[in-house]
Design a protein around this motif. Structure first.
Motif, mmCIF file in Angstrom:
data_model
loop_
_atom_site.group_PDB
_atom_site.id
_atom_site.type_symbol
_atom_site.label_atom_id
_atom_site.label_comp_id
_atom_site.label_asym_id
_atom_site.label_seq_id
_atom_site.Cartn_x
_atom_site.Cartn_y
_atom_site.Cartn_z
ATOM 1 N N THR A 32 0.820 -1.213 0.000
ATOM 2 C CA THR A 32 0.000 0.000 0.000
ATOM 3 C C THR A 32 0.851 1.259 0.000
ATOM 4 O O THR A 32 0.592 2.181 -0.782
ATOM 5 C CB THR A 32 -0.954 0.000 1.218
ATOM 6 N N ASP A 33 1.873 1.320 0.848
ATOM 7 C CA ASP A 33 2.716 2.520 0.926
ATOM 8 C C ASP A 33 3.399 2.821 -0.398
ATOM 9 O O ASP A 33 3.476 3.973 -0.828
ATOM 10 C CB ASP A 33 3.770 2.381 2.027
ATOM 11 N N GLU A 34 3.896 1.782 -1.060
ATOM 12 C CA GLU A 34 4.573 1.950 -2.349
ATOM 13 C C GLU A 34 3.595 2.466 -3.409
ATOM 14 O O GLU A 34 3.920 3.365 -4.201
ATOM 15 C CB GLU A 34 5.175 0.612 -2.774
ATOM 16 N N ASP A 72 -9.188 -8.522 -0.432
ATOM 17 C CA ASP A 72 -8.052 -8.797 0.449
ATOM 18 C C ASP A 72 -6.746 -8.931 -0.330
ATOM 19 O O ASP A 72 -5.670 -9.014 0.263
ATOM 20 C CB ASP A 72 -8.294 -10.083 1.245
ATOM 21 N N THR A 73 -6.844 -8.952 -1.663
ATOM 22 C CA THR A 73 -5.672 -9.169 -2.507
ATOM 23 C C THR A 73 -5.402 -8.002 -3.454
ATOM 24 O O THR A 73 -4.253 -7.685 -3.746
ATOM 25 C CB THR A 73 -5.847 -10.468 -3.336
ATOM 26 N N GLY A 162 1.680 -12.313 1.993
ATOM 27 C CA GLY A 162 1.989 -12.103 3.400
ATOM 28 C C GLY A 162 1.716 -10.686 3.901
ATOM 29 O O GLY A 162 1.817 -10.429 5.096
ATOM 30 N N GLN A 163 1.372 -9.742 3.015
ATOM 31 C CA GLN A 163 1.039 -8.378 3.427
ATOM 32 C C GLN A 163 -0.463 -8.174 3.370
ATOM 33 O O GLN A 163 -1.185 -8.921 2.702
ATOM 34 C CB GLN A 163 1.731 -7.344 2.536
ATOM 35 N N THR A 164 -0.931 -7.168 4.068
ATOM 36 C CA THR A 164 -2.350 -6.824 4.030
ATOM 37 C C THR A 164 -2.508 -5.418 3.452
ATOM 38 O O THR A 164 -1.594 -4.601 3.510
ATOM 39 C CB THR A 164 -2.993 -6.868 5.439
ATOM 40 N N ILE A 165 -3.673 -5.178 2.920
ATOM 41 C CA ILE A 165 -3.992 -3.872 2.321
ATOM 42 C C ILE A 165 -4.436 -2.932 3.434
ATOM 43 O O ILE A 165 -5.283 -3.280 4.254
ATOM 44 C CB ILE A 165 -5.102 -4.036 1.252
ATOM 45 N N GLN A 166 -3.853 -1.766 3.449
ATOM 46 C CA GLN A 166 -4.238 -0.731 4.418
ATOM 47 C C GLN A 166 -5.285 0.165 3.751
ATOM 48 O O GLN A 166 -4.936 1.128 3.080
ATOM 49 C CB GLN A 166 -3.009 0.091 4.832
ATOM 50 N N HIS A 167 -6.570 -0.169 3.933
ATOM 51 C CA HIS A 167 -7.657 0.628 3.320
ATOM 52 C C HIS A 167 -7.831 1.932 4.054
ATOM 53 O O HIS A 167 -7.624 2.048 5.258
ATOM 54 C CB HIS A 167 -8.979 -0.157 3.363
#
Length: 168
Positions: A32-34, A72-73, A162-167
């Motif tokens: 998300t940050d990228e 989620d992806t 292995g990462q999650t999305i920061q909505h």
């Protein structure tokens, strides 16, 4: 942007669609940050394209699910903001600068039209296939305080394993 400045994106119809159902291209794999940083960089480029002195609103990018994909992806980043030139007379100059710059390099203007509002605001939609970004611009030249509504939207990113999305 709607006539009152609230975002309401037009449907993006991109030629290199990674998602045939929605027409939204696949932008690659990123956290998300990228992805937010990439959209901010494009917003900064659009700001430079304006070519007149003024002030940009401070609203930051948001993250949303990609239509028709696993939330989620997959995600998209959007960044709606407004630009108010120091001189109202510069609003039309800034819009013309955008039209010129968005027709060069990796940018392609997909549509340019007057909306159905009483002011017949000029709308420009442009895509950058290399960056998998789109921008929608609305010139509000006939308002008491002329401004330009801008919304940069990414293609669909896939979050790394292995990462999650920061909505937001």
């Amino acid at each position: 942007m709607t006539n009152d400045g609230t975002p309401e994106s037009p449907t993006t119809n991109t030629s290199e669609s990674g998602d045939s159902a929605s027409g939204i291209p696949h932008a690659g794999t990123a956290g998300t940050d990228e992805a937010v940083a990439a959209v901010k960089a494009v917003s900064s480029q659009i700001y430079d394209f304006l070519g007149v002195p003024g002030t940009a609103s401070q609203a930051g990018p948001g993250v949303k699910a990609c239509s028709g994909k696993d939330p989620d992806t997959y995600f998209q980043v959007y960044h709606p903001w407004n630009f108010t030139p120091e001189s109202g007379a510069d609003n039309d100059v800034a819009v013309e600068n955008l039209k010129e710059k968005l027709g060069t390099g990796d940018w392609v203007i997909k549509s340019s039209y007057r909306d159905n509002s009483a002011n017949k605001n000029l709308n420009i939609v442009a895509d950058n296939d290399a960056k998998k970004m789109s921008v929608w611009i609305v010139g509000y030249s006939k308002r008491d305080t002329p401004s330009i509504g801008i919304e940069v939207t990414s293609g669909c990113y896939r979050v790394p394993e292995g990462q999650t999305i920061q909505h937001s």
